[in-house]
Write an enzyme that holds these catalytic residues in place. Structure first.
Site: not given
Ligand code: PLP
Length: 412
Positions: A70, A124, A189, A214
């Site tokens: 961890r 998101y 992001d 992704k």
């Molecule tokens: N940021 C974006 C732009 C996303 O599309 C997503 C998930 O679809 C996330 C953050 C969250 O990521 P995770 O699903 O790996 O927790």
């Protein structure tokens, strides 16, 4: 590994293949070792105490053998080193998911007494929800990029945007926005862009977040998140990760490092196909609007005149599924899935209409994808359960004679 970092600057394509692996030849290895240990032997508890004190005081990556999974893991650390290099960051800290990464950033700022966040929609859906619901004790002010400077107040710890944004692919001028943020760190992001298309830190952002689930992983088999930032903030994130436990599994660290090595090639190929599909969609009378970023990339969003649910039900080659960034093409209806958790009014005002579909373009042939989209847009009937079972059965994967052909130029 730091001591093995190259002294000359290398291109992103080269770093993608070599970063985080510089010590392998010296170890007599070619492939990256996966260290699955949860704990590590040590006969010197005084020395362990000193190392733990050092970590508690500084948050610096512990030197020497790891103590406990961890706290640190060598395989995950390789991925962090590589991603930091690709983003042009001092450091990167990996988490069990993109949401765990965002949670750690919010908690890190809140723990410094900075609970107010300024954010720009769309984000998101779950990121929007985390901020709107104040689940971590933060408070959010939603605004547009022009309103960011006015929304900042004493106690603002973060400005957060996505560009290109999920799901509308709206783009933000990072440099101009960073200027409006003043001393408040700007988090971008950059999941949709990846470091191949955009390196936000070079434009004044202070924190870059990826859902590594992704494009970084790239094959739809890893759930992960990562934050690239300066070493001071990385230290706070490491301490938080240790205390709250949102660590990445080392096997995922391995798969992410492997994913990075093909990231530039995957992004370029998928982006070529996405650009061509966006052109064909824009010229199609069944399509009301197409959103494709000026930056490029492999995501296409489009609004249909007819029933968007029929398009989802009508695809055969394309998989109707949430998520994105895999080698195969996925399509989903944001108002029903990725952004369902956002209140309807907020969704609409952010441009997430009921007619909007979001497609993550993969590495298939452009004409095969277009043939599938064309059929789905024409209202091809939904696939029956019987067909689905057949397709997943032993004949799946066979290409009928005469079907296989060379890629068209647009797909290269
Ligand atoms: N940021 C974006 C732009 C996303 O599309 C997503 C998930 O679809 C996330 C953050 C969250 O990521 P995770 O699903 O790996 O927790």
């Amino acid at each position: 590994m730091e001591s093995d970092a190259p002294t000359t600057s290398r291109t992103l394509a080269t770093e993608a293949v070599h970063a985080g692996r510089e010590d392998l030849a010296g170890l007599g290895l070619h492939a990256v070792p996966i260290d699955l240990s949860t704990t590590y032997p040590s006969y010197d508890s005084r020395q362990e105490a000193a190392r733990l004190d050092e970590f508690a005081a500084t948050g610096a990556r512990p030197q020497g053998a790891p103590v406990y999974a961890r706290l640190d893991n060598p395989t995950t650390a390789r991925f962090e080193t590589a991603l930091a290099r690709l983003e042009g960051a001092e450091s990167a800290v990996a988490f069990a998911s993109g949401m765990a990464a965002l949670s750690a950033v919010l908690l890190a700022r809140a723990s410094q007494g900075l609970r107010h966040v300024v954010a720009v929609r769309p984000l998101y859906g779950c990121s929007d929800h985390l901020l709107t619901a104040g689940l971590l004790g933060t408070e959010v002010t939603w605004t547009d990029p022009a309103g960011v400077a006015d929304a900042i107040r004493p106690g603002t710890g973060l400005v957060m945007v996505e560009t290109p944004a999920n799901p509308t692919l709206a783009e933000i001028d990072i440099r101009a926005l960073a200027h409006s943020c003043g001393a408040v760190p700007l988090l971008v992001d950059s999941t949709f862009a990846t470091p191949v298309l955009q390196r936000p830190l070079e434009h004044g952002a202070r924190i870059v977040l990826h859902s590594a689930t992704k494009y970084l992983g790239g094959h739809g088999d890893v759930l992960a998140g990562v934050v690239a930032c300066d070493e001071d903030f990385a230290r706070v994130l490491r301490q938080l990760r240790f205390a709250t436990g949102g660590v990445l599994h080392p096997l995922s660290g391995y798969l992410l490092l492997r994913g990075l090595s093909t990231l530039p090639v995957r992004m370029r190929a998928a982006a070529g196909t996405a650009a061509e599909l966006s052109r064909r969609l824009a010229a199609d009378p069944r399509v009301a609007a197409v959103h494709y970023p000026k930056l490029g990339g492999a995501m296409v969003a489009f609004e249909v005149h007819g029933d968007p649910h029929r398009v989802i039900a009508g695809v055969r080659l394309i998989t109707p599924a949430v998520s994105l960034g895999s080698v195969d093409t996925l399509i989903q209806h944001p108002a029903s899935i990725s952004h369902r958790i956002v209140a309807e009014g907020d969704r609409r005002s952010a441009g997430v209409s009921e007619q909007l579909l979001r497609m993550s373009v993969g590495l298939e042939d452009v004409d095969d994808l277009w043939a599938d989209l064309d059929g789905a847009l024409s209202g091809r009937p939904a696939r029956s359960a019987r067909t689905a079972v057949h397709a997943e059965g032993p004949t799946a994967g066979r290409v009928p004679a005469g079907r296989a052909r060379a890629s068209s130029p647009a797909a290269r």
